[in-house]
Design a protein around this motif. Structure first.
Motif, PDB file in Angstrom:
ATOM      1  N   GLU A  67      83.507  59.535 -18.811  1.00  0.00           N
ATOM      2  CA  GLU A  67      84.164  58.369 -19.379  1.00  0.00           C
ATOM      3  C   GLU A  67      84.841  58.667 -20.711  1.00  0.00           C
TER       4      GLU A  67
ATOM      5  N   HIS B  27      78.645  57.997 -18.305  1.00  0.00           N
ATOM      6  CA  HIS B  27      79.213  57.064 -19.263  1.00  0.00           C
ATOM      7  C   HIS B  27      78.411  56.943 -20.552  1.00  0.00           C
TER       8      HIS B  27
ATOM      9  N   VAL C  54      84.162  52.033 -13.469  1.00  0.00           N
ATOM     10  CA  VAL C  54      83.156  52.636 -14.345  1.00  0.00           C
ATOM     11  C   VAL C  54      81.795  52.459 -13.689  1.00  0.00           C
TER      12      VAL C  54
END
Length: 799
Positions: free
Chosen positions: A495, A534, A591
């Motif tokens: 990310e 992430h 995501v």
């Protein structure tokens, strides 16, 4: 046939009589280019130029244009002579007049825009529209037939060309690289794309490094290198360079013709040997270095200063034509130097001499369907999700857990298998496919690799369709070129490092936004990002790898193009992926975590929830449906969703009388008003979900102010309180990350108490308990190196 290799020449270099036709075409393209820069009327110079014939604002660029016209002219010849299936990527950002002129000459422009006919009236329209209000831009923009690369931002041409060539075995992608562009980091990395080009299943890329000496105001580095040093550099990048240069047109025509024939013969030999005898070692592909004067054939001197072959030729060499009679005289002399009477009839149509080497039909660079990839696009065969979904009992949400991206890897592996014959799906990423838990795709295909291999290497495959290079710019460029020529793909990235391609995705969004308004441009497969590893789960890397801001960047862009999804569990990730892989003309950002997380929804529930984009999880809340809730706990993202549900359990335990509504948001754009985004919610729908006057505690995956920006017009915005990432990162435990950023379950309970009318005094003891637990957590992790037992062992318990 599409898989036919580049044909070897039937004859040698162009004969002397053919050089005359090439020169005529080049002069015609130069004349049309100058006309676009300057003229509104009198396109054929049937009368002396007057100030009123000149545009009031002179916008555009001349310096690189004659070189691009030269290349286009010679590509026409070899395409026609060899019946090549070819496109060209025009890297120099300021070469718009050249490609527009050549498209008009080959007829593809008038076929696309019938009001700009290939005659005198059409020529007048062609000139007037360039860099003019309501007209076309000065770059090789989406409006130009045959283009798939605007070049306004430099550095991406070569990676786009390779992306176009991957899995296109019959295609030649010529790529013109400007000497200014050659200085950029993305272009420097993309030289290594030849280590990934499979001569069996892929097409060929022919780089043409165009050196004209200068950028806007400074010398170009590559143009000033000694030739032996430049040759050593290019050979070191794995190319066999051929040098062409000079300022005598006929000499350069002859040399460039010979160089192109030599390069294409070399490509034909490489492909033939690879496809008949198999790959033995990585080929050394040809490359042409073309040196021409900047602003070639334009004014040599203006106002006593040298212009041609200097940086002063970059834009418009004669800047004051309307006001300065001498400039007007020079412009007319310049245009007449191309001898337009030899090139165009009195009706404005190009004479046969000019068109002698121009290909026909789809062989024209302005008409090749690969440059309008939607014409070739086929639907991607995504298998039924039922064979991959996590099994979740409706009455027992959260009873099981999976690694979402690992499950997704199984789905993607099947897509790879199902596209093995048609070869129109690729995954790109920066050395992270396995790290991101997608390694099951290696059971279907390996990682593309043409360089040397060692016994310890794994999953490398000369014919593989997973693309890994530690250059996000190159990954992005490959995928854009692949998509724009009619294929499908996915970009998997950590990310935090998606930010590296911020500017590139910005250009792609702009491209898509323009093409949506062009009915002749067919929709292409969406650019899909999977952002994982992430911000909340960076155990190995810490603060340097913690940045969720790519979402903010994307949601600033054209709303008709961009989408952002935050699936909270495995089945919602599968559902979202099914949707984005089937979408067209979008940039989709998904995501999702790679670490184990709880399974909240069945596949059917996940599909319904994703279709809504945001909805109430009535099984998670404590409201009974007879009255409005006392408080709304909302979430977007997998970790925030878990913390919200853990907070609900604490509230059930300590404040059982409180009516709590749980809302989960998968599609962030749903928070926007409907008039600002196609996925936006109406005011009535938003108010029904979040209420108009009750406190809303929103646990969000990224920077909290984005939620405020999306919802600031909503009726209940003054009651909205968002928790998210606040740049308090570290190498620490998973739960400490949420505590550091005040996103943890205990902080959320405290927020409920602080913001729900009547609770601050009545629930003061509960609040203190929550604060004490946070303090205990702080001491515990420093002593034990892991999270609190009640956090590690937490599971959802239904009411």
């Amino acid at each position: 046939m599409r898989d036919t290799p580049v044909r070897a020449a039937d004859t040698g270099a162009p004969a002397e009589e053919a050089l005359r036709t090439l020169d005529a075409h080049w002069r015609a393209a130069n004349y049309l280019s100058v006309g676009q820069l300057y003229l509104m009327e009198n396109p054929l110079l049937t009368e002396p130029l007057r100030p009123e014939h000149i545009k009031p604002r002179l916008l555009g660029h001349w310096g690189t244009t004659p070189g691009l016209n030269l290349i286009h002219t010679h590509l026409n010849r070899v395409i026609k002579a060899r019946s090549l299936d070819a496109i060209c990527i025009w890297g120099p950002g300021h070469g718009g007049p050249a490609v527009v002129a050549n498209s008009w000459l080959d007829g593809s422009y008038s076929e696309t825009y019938p009001d700009v006919g290939r005659d005198a009236a059409g020529m007048a329209r062609l000139f007037r529209q360039f860099s003019f209000p309501g007209g076309v831009p000065s770059h090789v923009a989406p409006e130009v037939p045959g283009s798939l690369h605007e070049g306004g931002e430099l550095g991406y041409s070569l990676s786009h060309a390779y992306g176009a060539a991957f899995d296109n075995p019959g295609l030649l992608a010529a790529c013109v690289i400007g000497d200014g562009e050659a200085e950029t980091g993305p272009l420097a990395a993309s030289w290594h794309s030849n280590k990934f080009l499979d001569p069996v299943h892929d097409g060929a890329v022919l780089p043409i490094l165009h050196l004209n000496g200068y950028k806007i105001a400074n010398p170009a580095v590559f143009a000033r290198l000694p030739e032996d040093e430049l040759e050593a550099y290019l050979r070191g990048c794995g190319h066999e360079p051929v040098f062409v240069g000079g300022n005598d047109p006929m000499t350069v025509h002859r040399a460039l013709g010979e160089a192109l024939d030599s390069a294409l013969d070399r490509i034909a030999l490489i492909q033939h040997e690879a496809r008949t005898e198999g790959l033995r070692e990585r080929p050394v592909w040809p490359l042409i270095v073309l040196r021409t004067p900047k602003g070639w054939t334009g004014p040599a001197e203006v106002d006593g200063l040298p212009v041609e072959d200097t940086w002063r030729a970059h834009q418009v060499p004669l800047p004051a034509v309307r006001e300065n009679p001498e400039h007007l005289r020079q412009l007319e002399e310049w245009m007449r130097s191309y001898r337009p009477g030899e090139l165009f009839g009195t009706d404005g149509r190009p004479r046969p001499l000019v068109l002698a080497s121009v290909p026909e039909g789809e062989r024209r660079l302005g008409a090749n369907p690969h440059a309008n990839g939607g014409l070739l696009l086929r639907d991607l065969p995504v298998p039924p999700l039922e064979g991959f979904a996590a099994e979740v009992a409706v009455e027992r949400p959260g009873a099981t857990s999976h690694e979402p991206t690992r499950v997704l890897g199984s789905l993607l592996a099947q897509v790879m298998t199902d596209t093995a014959d048609r070869r129109d799906f690729r995954i790109v990423g920066a050395d992270e496919t396995e790290s991101n838990r997608l390694e099951e795709v290696y059971e279907s295909t390996g990682k593309a690799w043409q360089a040397r291999t060692l016994e310890v290497d794994e999953n490398l495959d000369q014919h593989g369709r997973v693309m890994e290079i530690l250059s996000e710019h190159t990954c992005q460029g490959w995928l854009e070129g692949y998509l724009l020529t009619g294929r499908h793909g996915l970009f998997s990235s950590y990310e935090a490092f998606a930010h590296i391609v911020d500017s590139m995705v910005n250009q792609h969004v702009k491209w898509l936004r323009v093409t949506r308004r062009l009915p002749w441009r067919r929709p292409v497969a969406s650019l899909n990002y999977l952002l994982t590893s992430h911000v909340w789960r960076q155990d190995h890397n810490g603060f340097s790898h913690q940045d969720p801001g790519f979402i903010d960047h994307i949601l600033n862009k054209a709303p008709e193009v961009v989408r952002v999804y935050l699936p909270p569990d495995t089945n919602t990730l599968l559902s979202v992926t099914e949707s984005v892989l089937g979408s067209r003309d979008h940039v989709n950002v998904v995501v999702a975590g790679k670490h184990a997380c709880f399974d909240w929804l069945t596949l059917e529930q996940a599909r319904e929830h994703c279709a809504r984009g945001a909805g109430i999880w009535d099984w998670a809340g404590t409201e009974d449906g007879t009255a409005e809730p006392d408080v709304v706990l909302a979430s977007a993202g997998d970790v925030p969703t878990q913390e919200v549900l853990a907070a609900v359990m604490l509230l059930r335990e300590h404040l059982p009388e409180l009516a709590v509504r749980v809302v989960n948001v998968v599609d962030l754009a749903r928070l926007l008003p409907r008039q600002e985004h196609p996925h936006g919610m109406s005011g009535a729908h938003y108010d029904a979900l979040f209420t108009t006057d009750k406190p809303v505690i929103f646990a969000y995956h990224g920077y909290p102010w984005l939620i405020h920006r999306l919802a600031y017009r909503r009726t209940g915005h003054s009651h909205l309180h968002v928790r998210g990432y606040k740049e308090f990162g570290a190498t620490t435990t998973p739960f400490d990350m949420v505590v550091r950023n005040d996103l943890d379950r205990y902080r959320l309970v405290m927020d409920v108490i602080d913001r729900t009318p009547g609770l601050a005094v009545r629930a003061a003891a509960v609040r203190q308990t929550m604060e004490d637990t946070r303090l205990r957590h702080h001491s515990w992790i420093r002593e034990h190196g892991n999270d609190l037992p009640e956090v590690l062992g937490w599971k959802w318990k239904p009411r």
